[in-house]
Design a protein around this motif. Structure first.
Motif, PDB file in Angstrom:
ATOM      1  N   MET A   1       0.834  -1.178   0.000  1.00  0.00           N
ATOM      2  CA  MET A   1       0.000   0.000   0.000  1.00  0.00           C
ATOM      3  C   MET A   1       0.877   1.238   0.000  1.00  0.00           C
ATOM      4  N   ARG A   2       0.306   2.300  -0.508  1.00  0.00           N
ATOM      5  CA  ARG A   2       1.025   3.570  -0.524  1.00  0.00           C
ATOM      6  C   ARG A   2       0.974   4.229   0.848  1.00  0.00           C
ATOM      7  N   ARG A   3       1.933   5.116   1.096  1.00  0.00           N
ATOM      8  CA  ARG A   3       2.035   5.771   2.399  1.00  0.00           C
ATOM      9  C   ARG A   3       0.778   6.576   2.732  1.00  0.00           C
ATOM     10  N   GLY A   4       0.194   7.254   1.741  1.00  0.00           N
ATOM     11  CA  GLY A   4      -1.001   8.049   1.996  1.00  0.00           C
ATOM     12  C   GLY A   4      -2.166   7.201   2.471  1.00  0.00           C
ATOM     13  N   VAL A   5      -2.327   6.021   1.875  1.00  0.00           N
ATOM     14  CA  VAL A   5      -3.408   5.116   2.265  1.00  0.00           C
ATOM     15  C   VAL A   5      -3.165   4.595   3.678  1.00  0.00           C
ATOM     16  N   ILE A   6      -1.924   4.239   3.981  1.00  0.00           N
ATOM     17  CA  ILE A   6      -1.592   3.744   5.316  1.00  0.00           C
ATOM     18  C   ILE A   6      -1.842   4.843   6.357  1.00  0.00           C
ATOM     19  N   THR A   7      -1.432   6.072   6.052  1.00  0.00           N
ATOM     20  CA  THR A   7      -1.639   7.186   6.977  1.00  0.00           C
ATOM     21  C   THR A   7      -3.125   7.444   7.198  1.00  0.00           C
ATOM     22  N   LEU A   8      -3.905   7.422   6.119  1.00  0.00           N
ATOM     23  CA  LEU A   8      -5.346   7.634   6.239  1.00  0.00           C
ATOM     24  C   LEU A   8      -5.992   6.529   7.070  1.00  0.00           C
ATOM     25  N   TRP A  74     -11.991   3.435  -1.350  1.00  0.00           N
ATOM     26  CA  TRP A  74     -11.250   2.741  -0.293  1.00  0.00           C
ATOM     27  C   TRP A  74     -10.878   1.338  -0.740  1.00  0.00           C
ATOM     28  N   LEU A  75     -11.816   0.629  -1.368  1.00  0.00           N
ATOM     29  CA  LEU A  75     -11.521  -0.737  -1.838  1.00  0.00           C
ATOM     30  C   LEU A  75     -10.447  -0.751  -2.905  1.00  0.00           C
ATOM     31  N   THR A  76     -10.498   0.173  -3.864  1.00  0.00           N
ATOM     32  CA  THR A  76      -9.486   0.181  -4.923  1.00  0.00           C
ATOM     33  C   THR A  76      -8.107   0.535  -4.386  1.00  0.00           C
ATOM     34  N   ARG A  77      -8.049   1.367  -3.344  1.00  0.00           N
ATOM     35  CA  ARG A  77      -6.750   1.701  -2.751  1.00  0.00           C
ATOM     36  C   ARG A  77      -6.150   0.530  -1.992  1.00  0.00           C
ATOM     37  N   HIS A  78      -6.975  -0.408  -1.562  1.00  0.00           N
ATOM     38  CA  HIS A  78      -6.497  -1.539  -0.785  1.00  0.00           C
ATOM     39  C   HIS A  78      -6.337  -2.808  -1.613  1.00  0.00           C
TER      40      HIS A  78
END
Length: 191
Positions: A1-8, A74-78
């Motif tokens: 996962m990207r850092r932005g998604v993890i932070t969110l 959210w699903l597409t980011r994960h």
């Protein structure tokens, strides 16, 4: 996962956790009458019937669409990122093209480690992590293994992997798990 998604994810998880902890603490304090000025009973009043207004269907429809889009985002980011593990080797012959399966090479490197006495088992794969190509080795080591020998074996395996694949941008990550008990010695053979 990207850092932005993890932070969110961490931010939203922290906020939800804090809200639940606060609500639980407030409920306990109310139950044990910690707040002297707090009422001992809750009375409810019938709210206004907003469902009969003209704006209600539009507001609920817009909210539903916004939540649906947010959920899909959210699903597409994960979703896990798929990596093409086939790489073209440097041309040694102009009549054809050579492809290497990097996942097979990483798996072979992990299995090579598992043949050593310090290691119990191993597996590996190629991943795309934050835009970087990463060769991951997952190995289980014996509790009695000498960490100097383990480090030397892993360093040699990753160096061999780098040589075999020849991908200059390849990074390495090794996950070592320690087994709970030493592997039992095989029973003696009777001839």
């Amino acid at each position: 996962m990207r850092r932005g998604v993890i932070t969110l994810d961490r931010t939203i998880g922290t906020l939800i956790s804090l809200a639940l902890i606060t609500a639980g603490a407030f409920a306990l304090c109310w139950y044990y009458n910690v707040f002297a000025a707090a009422p001992t009973e809750l009375t409810t009043h019938t709210p206004r019937d907003y469902t009969r207004t003209t704006w209600w269907p539009w507001a609920t429809g817009a909210t539903a669409i916004a939540l649906l889009l947010l959920g899909l985002l959210w699903l597409t980011r994960h979703l896990p990122t798929r990596t093409n593990a086939n790489f073209t080797l440097t041309p040694g012959n102009v009549n054809g093209r050579l492809l290497a399966d990097a996942n097979a090479a990483v798996t072979a490197a992990a299995q090579g480690l598992s043949n050593r006495p310090e290691f119990r088992d191993g597996s590996g794969r190629i991943r795309l992590d934050r835009g970087q190509l990463v060769a991951e080795l997952h190995c289980t080591i014996e509790p009695s293994a000498d960490l100097t020998d383990v480090h030397a074996a892993v360093a040699q395996a990753t160096q061999n992997l780098q040589t075999v694949l020849g991908i200059p941008t390849l990074h390495h990550r090794t996950h070592l798990r320690v087994a709970r008990t030493n592997k039992p010695a095989p029973p003696p053979r009777v001839h």
